[in-house]
Design an enzyme around this catalytic site. Structure first.
Site, PDB file in Angstrom:
ATOM      1  N   CYS A  80     -39.876  66.447  19.348  1.00  0.00           N
ATOM      2  CA  CYS A  80     -40.984  66.895  20.298  1.00  0.00           C
ATOM      3  C   CYS A  80     -41.659  65.461  21.071  1.00  0.00           C
ATOM      4  CB  CYS A  80     -41.895  67.933  19.761  1.00  0.00           C
ATOM      5  SG  CYS A  80     -42.825  68.868  21.056  1.00  0.00           S
ATOM      6  N   HIS A 182     -38.116  71.970  19.024  1.00  0.00           N
ATOM      7  CA  HIS A 182     -38.194  71.821  17.541  1.00  0.00           C
ATOM      8  C   HIS A 182     -37.324  72.608  16.797  1.00  0.00           C
ATOM      9  CE1 HIS A 182     -42.688  70.927  17.531  1.00  0.00           C
ATOM     10  NE2 HIS A 182     -42.705  71.144  18.790  1.00  0.00           N
ATOM     11  N   GLU A 184     -36.974  72.441  13.641  1.00  0.00           N
ATOM     12  CA  GLU A 184     -37.192  73.437  12.346  1.00  0.00           C
ATOM     13  C   GLU A 184     -37.883  74.565  12.604  1.00  0.00           C
ATOM     14  OE1 GLU A 184     -40.891  71.209  14.310  1.00  0.00           O
ATOM     15  OE2 GLU A 184     -38.922  70.967  14.151  1.00  0.00           O
TER      16      GLU A 184
END
Length: 202
Positions: A80, A182, A184
């Site tokens: 990001c 992202h 994750e």
């Protein structure tokens, strides 16, 4: 040692990345200590907030030159805002120098769609990036951003997404990787990318 060092410089979403790696069974450590990070085989640079403030935090941490040195010899993944900081400079709020690891700059997304761009969007693969191995073109990942990177050299663009304009989603140059989205928070697709990052050069 084979471990991912998550760089703690005061402006990153550390725990979500750490939790994703833990879920995958990947050894990781959150640290701002050079000796600890130097012992890691891979590094992740997360980031939230505005480009100038994050760069200020990074400068104040004393890790700027260290990260540049490490990126010349081991895999580094910016996520990001951490990805945007890899570029030469950013234009958010003010002109601010970045890490200079990916030639190009960061500016506001030129689109008629609502900003910030929040939600799932598909990737268009541009080259055979190791982080995309085992994934299919069109994979959906999760974004939250208003600014994006613009590569100077097209070969550094690994994947883009469409948000009323072509938006840089993944960059790759030598040991340096950057994901605007992202991983994750991107479900199985994102977890696969993090696993690929872990397995680089194995």
């Amino acid at each position: 040692m084979k471990r991912i060092g998550i760089i703690d410089y005061g402006a990153g979403n550390l725990m979500s990345v750490a939790n994703a790696l833990k879920y995958l069974g990947i050894d990781s450590v959150i640290s701002r200590e050079k000796s600890v990070l130097e012992d890691c085989s891979r590094l992740i640079l997360p980031g939230v907030g505005a480009f100038p403030a994050a760069m200020d935090c990074l400068e104040e941490s004393g890790l700027t030159e260290f990260i540049k040195e490490q990126a010349a010899k081991k895999p580094l993944l910016g996520i990001c805002l951490g990805m945007q900081m890899l570029f030469d400079y950013g234009e958010e709020i003010e002109h601010r120098a970045g890490l200079g690891l990916i030639p190009g700059h960061v500016d506001k997304i030129q689109t008629e769609l609502k900003l910030p761009a929040i939600g799932w969007n598909s990737l268009s693969f541009k080259n055979d990036c190791p982080m995309l191995r085992g994934l299919e073109d069109g994979a959906y990942v999760y974004f939250v951003h208003s600014y994006c990177g613009h590569v100077l050299e097209r070969g550094d663009l690994a994947a883009s997404t469409d948000y009323g304009a072509e938006v840089t989603a993944l960059v790759w140059r030598d040991y340096v990787y950057g994901a605007q989205f992202h991983p994750e928070k991107s479900g199985d697709m994102g977890l696969k990318m993090l696993k690929n990052f872990w397995e680089l050069n194995d």
